[in-house]
Design an enzyme around this catalytic site. Structure first.
Site, PDB file in Angstrom:
ATOM      1  N   ARG A  98      54.095  35.721  33.358  1.00 51.18           N
ATOM      2  CA  ARG A  98      53.140  36.773  33.676  1.00 51.18           C
ATOM      3  C   ARG A  98      53.168  37.008  35.186  1.00 51.18           C
ATOM      4  O   ARG A  98      52.845  36.111  35.969  1.00 51.18           O
ATOM      5  CB  ARG A  98      51.724  36.357  33.241  1.00 51.18           C
ATOM      6  CG  ARG A  98      50.691  37.381  33.651  1.00 51.18           C
ATOM      7  CD  ARG A  98      49.263  37.037  33.228  1.00 51.18           C
ATOM      8  NE  ARG A  98      48.393  38.073  33.773  1.00 51.18           N
ATOM      9  CZ  ARG A  98      47.255  37.868  34.407  1.00 51.18           C
ATOM     10  NH1 ARG A  98      46.781  36.643  34.567  1.00 51.18           N
ATOM     11  NH2 ARG A  98      46.567  38.880  34.896  1.00 51.18           N
ATOM     12  N   HIS A 143      46.764  43.868  39.760  1.00 53.09           N
ATOM     13  CA  HIS A 143      46.148  42.596  40.127  1.00 53.09           C
ATOM     14  C   HIS A 143      45.619  42.742  41.555  1.00 53.09           C
ATOM     15  O   HIS A 143      46.056  42.071  42.478  1.00 53.09           O
ATOM     16  CB  HIS A 143      47.142  41.441  39.991  1.00 53.09           C
ATOM     17  CG  HIS A 143      46.503  40.083  39.856  1.00 53.09           C
ATOM     18  ND1 HIS A 143      46.751  39.238  38.800  1.00 53.09           N
ATOM     19  CD2 HIS A 143      45.621  39.424  40.642  1.00 53.09           C
ATOM     20  CE1 HIS A 143      46.059  38.109  38.960  1.00 53.09           C
ATOM     21  NE2 HIS A 143      45.371  38.207  40.083  1.00 53.09           N
ATOM     22  N   GLU A 188      41.045  41.011  35.580  1.00 52.89           N
ATOM     23  CA  GLU A 188      39.695  40.613  35.995  1.00 52.89           C
ATOM     24  C   GLU A 188      38.896  41.696  36.707  1.00 52.89           C
ATOM     25  O   GLU A 188      38.533  41.541  37.875  1.00 52.89           O
ATOM     26  CB  GLU A 188      39.771  39.397  36.920  1.00 52.89           C
ATOM     27  CG  GLU A 188      40.383  38.174  36.297  1.00 52.89           C
ATOM     28  CD  GLU A 188      40.175  36.933  37.153  1.00 52.89           C
ATOM     29  OE1 GLU A 188      39.713  37.052  38.295  1.00 52.89           O
ATOM     30  OE2 GLU A 188      40.483  35.844  36.664  1.00 52.89           O
ATOM     31  N   ASN A 329      41.035  34.864  31.047  1.00 54.02           N
ATOM     32  CA  ASN A 329      41.201  33.890  32.127  1.00 54.02           C
ATOM     33  C   ASN A 329      40.007  32.962  32.120  1.00 54.02           C
ATOM     34  O   ASN A 329      38.864  33.407  32.127  1.00 54.02           O
ATOM     35  CB  ASN A 329      41.251  34.584  33.498  1.00 54.02           C
ATOM     36  CG  ASN A 329      42.519  35.400  33.702  1.00 54.02           C
ATOM     37  OD1 ASN A 329      43.406  35.392  32.845  1.00 54.02           O
ATOM     38  ND2 ASN A 329      42.607  36.088  34.822  1.00 54.02           N
ATOM     39  N   TYR A 331      38.482  29.214  33.832  1.00 51.36           N
ATOM     40  CA  TYR A 331      38.648  28.098  34.763  1.00 51.36           C
ATOM     41  C   TYR A 331      37.532  27.060  34.682  1.00 51.36           C
ATOM     42  O   TYR A 331      37.766  25.879  34.786  1.00 51.36           O
ATOM     43  CB  TYR A 331      38.700  28.620  36.206  1.00 51.36           C
ATOM     44  CG  TYR A 331      39.977  29.344  36.549  1.00 51.36           C
ATOM     45  CD1 TYR A 331      41.058  28.673  37.110  1.00 51.36           C
ATOM     46  CD2 TYR A 331      40.106  30.712  36.323  1.00 51.36           C
ATOM     47  CE1 TYR A 331      42.232  29.331  37.433  1.00 51.36           C
ATOM     48  CE2 TYR A 331      41.281  31.384  36.645  1.00 51.36           C
ATOM     49  CZ  TYR A 331      42.341  30.681  37.201  1.00 51.36           C
ATOM     50  OH  TYR A 331      43.495  31.337  37.513  1.00 51.36           O
ATOM     51  N   GLU A 398      45.213  33.066  32.104  1.00 51.20           N
ATOM     52  CA  GLU A 398      45.123  32.164  33.257  1.00 51.20           C
ATOM     53  C   GLU A 398      44.234  30.984  32.914  1.00 51.20           C
ATOM     54  O   GLU A 398      43.208  31.145  32.254  1.00 51.20           O
ATOM     55  CB  GLU A 398      44.492  32.854  34.486  1.00 51.20           C
ATOM     56  CG  GLU A 398      45.393  33.782  35.236  1.00 51.20           C
ATOM     57  CD  GLU A 398      44.704  34.446  36.429  1.00 51.20           C
ATOM     58  OE1 GLU A 398      43.807  33.811  37.033  1.00 51.20           O
ATOM     59  OE2 GLU A 398      45.050  35.585  36.735  1.00 51.20           O
TER      60      GLU A 398
HETATM   61  C1  PNW Z   1      41.574  34.337  39.344  1.00 48.92           C
HETATM   62  N1  PNW Z   1      35.429  32.344  38.869  1.00 48.92           N
HETATM   63  O1  PNW Z   1      40.372  34.679  39.937  1.00 48.92           O
HETATM   64  C2  PNW Z   1      42.601  35.362  39.804  1.00 48.92           C
HETATM   65  O2  PNW Z   1      43.070  36.167  38.755  1.00 48.92           O
HETATM   66  C3  PNW Z   1      43.752  34.781  40.563  1.00 48.92           C
HETATM   67  O3  PNW Z   1      44.374  35.785  41.324  1.00 48.92           O
HETATM   68  C4  PNW Z   1      43.280  33.611  41.405  1.00 48.92           C
HETATM   69  O4  PNW Z   1      44.253  33.140  42.277  1.00 48.92           O
HETATM   70  C5  PNW Z   1      42.815  32.529  40.449  1.00 48.92           C
HETATM   71  O5  PNW Z   1      41.789  33.007  39.594  1.00 48.92           O
HETATM   72  C6  PNW Z   1      42.312  31.267  41.119  1.00 48.92           C
HETATM   73  O6  PNW Z   1      41.155  31.528  41.877  1.00 48.92           O
HETATM   74  C7  PNW Z   1      39.189  34.038  39.646  1.00 48.92           C
HETATM   75  O7  PNW Z   1      34.589  32.264  39.815  1.00 48.92           O
HETATM   76  C8  PNW Z   1      38.280  33.887  40.667  1.00 48.92           C
HETATM   77  O8  PNW Z   1      35.137  31.925  37.747  1.00 48.92           O
HETATM   78  C9  PNW Z   1      37.040  33.321  40.411  1.00 48.92           C
HETATM   79  C10 PNW Z   1      36.701  32.918  39.131  1.00 48.92           C
HETATM   80  C11 PNW Z   1      37.615  33.055  38.113  1.00 48.92           C
HETATM   81  C12 PNW Z   1      38.852  33.609  38.370  1.00 48.92           C
END
Ligand code: PNW
Length: 499
Positions: A98, A143, A188, A329, A331, A398
């Site tokens: 991706r 992006h 996002e 995505n 995290y 992601e």
């Molecule tokens: C993503 N949160 O952003 C982006 O798609 C990427 O470009 C970035 O490098 C990656 O996560 C790591 O940060 C996020 O606060 C930023 O939950 C913040 C969040 C989630 C995704």
């Protein structure tokens, strides 16, 4: 049975060797990949005809906003080093890659009357090389690197930008459609509308109560228009699928109180429903709770109309169902408690949502302040999506963690182990319709406002070397093993790396 993969990528070869009993294995047709994004890796910001993006402008004019005062001017130099990236993809054995296309590299002024041939050539070579190595491209069209020329017209707050996005999309489908079977329109929108127009990201807007809603509105229109254009002009000719990627942390009630439970659901509707409800719910349009709250608070703030814009009936129809798959995505997890309920003088998204968000201090930390390791939240958000939107087809686009410096990244190995266990339960026990997993990221890269200070890569990048030398971390070998076998290595293996 591999119809699901066939659905996304057309033809693929399945690689599932070395399965042994006692291991947690994913279904045979589950696919594995890694992700990057143009501004974060390419560099070559002003060469070969590329135009200026909002991130070029922002990092150059406000270096103090970036933690280490850096920019993506050179980044990982993937514009010149992409063959090294492909070698790494081969080492990992991933089935798909991706990456994103930089709009101003293709259309330097943002408009389709001036197409940059060198930009087309770059992405053609990349896509051809991927195919030569049996790796499928999963292409993100946006992006976050909007052409600066379009920002000068108001960026995503200007409805006309949706039309220009469709023009750009048409250039991509025309040139790459025959070789790309899976497209993601936007990465996002929650992040770039909220932080770009109401926070600290480029272009640096501070109007979350107005501009962020306008941004979301036009992005959803642009997404729907692009999907319908693809259906009408390309789908029969080139085949392929078009989806959108949404960021979905899990939002857990802070306590078992009814107030906190309700507030957590309000927050889910504000953060995920804002984008998912118009596309995935049967009724279309924004979530009713957003409509109610923002209409009411706008009225109490004496606005002549709601700050949340309104779709026309045709727009609702156009946007509803406009996605072949949902890119998700994920995290981390946050706790949600009921807010104080006061109406702020200054309109803001947070005030409209009216909740208090936090994290538990005892949740293990990454090297990013916002990211704590809460693997069970992954299973919860996946089940929430299943329940709320009638089990849509999902690709995890992601998931990853920033780790300690160096090659011995036990944090990343443990994170992958724990999050994949959660994902495995969602797929095999809960029946969530998830067909692939993408690790963020292939390699270290420009981490937006955190510059190069936070490392998300399976491969380490040496920013002092002219070639931006890439070296595999322990997690790269670990992930390669998962990709090869389709199974999570036994506990014994990962114990070596426990916190
Ligand atoms: C993503 N949160 O952003 C982006 O798609 C990427 O470009 C970035 O490098 C990656 O996560 C790591 O940060 C996020 O606060 C930023 O939950 C913040 C969040 C989630 C995704």
């Amino acid at each position: 049975m591999c119809w699901k993969i066939l659905l996304l990528f057309a033809l693929v070869t399945l690689r599932c060797e070395g399965r042994s009993s006692g291991q947690l294995c994913f279904p045979k047709d589950f696919t594995w990949g890694v992700a990057t994004a143009s501004y974060q890796i390419e560099g070559a910001w002003n060469t070969s005809g590329k135009g200026e993006s909002i991130w070029d402008r922002y990092t150059h004019s406000h270096p103090e906003q970036v933690f280490d005062h850096s920019s993506g001017d050179v980044a990982d130099d993937s514009y010149h080093q992409f063959r090294a990236d492909i070698s790494m993809l081969r080492e990992l054995g991933v089935l798909f890659y991706r990456f994103s296309i930089s709009w101003p590299r293709i259309l330097p002024e943002g408009f389709s009357n001036d197409v940059n041939e060198d930009g087309l050539r770059y992405y053609s070579e990349l896509i051809n090389e991927l195919h030569a190595n049996s790796i499928q491209p999963l292409v993100t069209m946006y992006h976050w690197d909007l052409p600066q020329t379009l920002q000068d017209l108001g960026g995503w707050t200007n409805p006309i930008v949706a039309d220009y996005f469709v023009d750009y999309a048409r250039v991509l489908f025309t040139n790459f459609g025959p070789k790309v079977k899976a497209w993601i329109t936007f990465n996002e929108p929650l992040s770039f509308c909220r932080s770009g127009y109401g926070g600290n990201d480029a272009p640096g807007g501070h109007s979350s109560g107005l501009e962020a809603y306008m941004c979301a509105h036009n992005v959803l229109r642009a997404h729907g228009m692009t999907y319908r254009m693809f259906e009408a002009e390309f789908k029969n000719k080139t085949g392929g699928n078009v989806g959108i990627t949404l960021d979905m942390a899990w939002l857990e009630p802070a306590t078992t109180s009814e107030d906190d439970q309700k507030s957590a659901e309000v927050a889910r509707q504000f953060m995920f429903g804002w984008y998912a409800h118009p596309i995935y719910s049967k009724t279309g349009d924004y979530p009713p709770i957003m409509r109610r709250r923002i209409d009411e608070i706008s009225r109490r703030q004496h606005f002549p109309r709601s700050r949340l814009p309104t779709f026309t009936e045709e727009e609702v129809k156009m946007i509803r169902g406009s996605s072949d798959f949902l890119g998700l995505n994920h995290y981390t997890t946050y706790l949600v408690a009921k807010g104080k309920g006061k109406v702020a003088v200054q309109p803001s998204f947070d005030n409209d949502m009216g909740v208090i968000i936090s994290q538990k201090p005892e949740w293990p930390k990454s090297n990013s302040t916002w990211l704590r390791v809460v693997p069970w939240g992954f299973r919860k958000i996946l089940n929430w999506v299943k329940k709320t939107y009638d089990n849509p087809l999902v690709v995890i686009t992601e998931n990853g963690i920033s780790s300690e410096p160096g090659l011995q990244d036990s944090k990343r190995v443990n994170y992958i182990d724990a999050y994949l266990r959660s994902l495995h339960a969602a797929v095999t026990q809960d029946g969530c319709n998830i067909i692939g997993y993408t690790h963020w990221s292939l390699m270290d890269n420009f981490e937006w406002m955190r510059g190069y200070s936070e490392r998300f890569g399976l491969y380490e990048v040496d920013y002092t070397s002219p070639q931006r030398t890439r070296t595999p971390r322990v997690s790269a070998a670990y992930y390669a093993k998962i990709v090869k076998t389709g199974c999570i290595p036994s506990q014994k293996y990962s114990l070596v790396f426990k916190y």
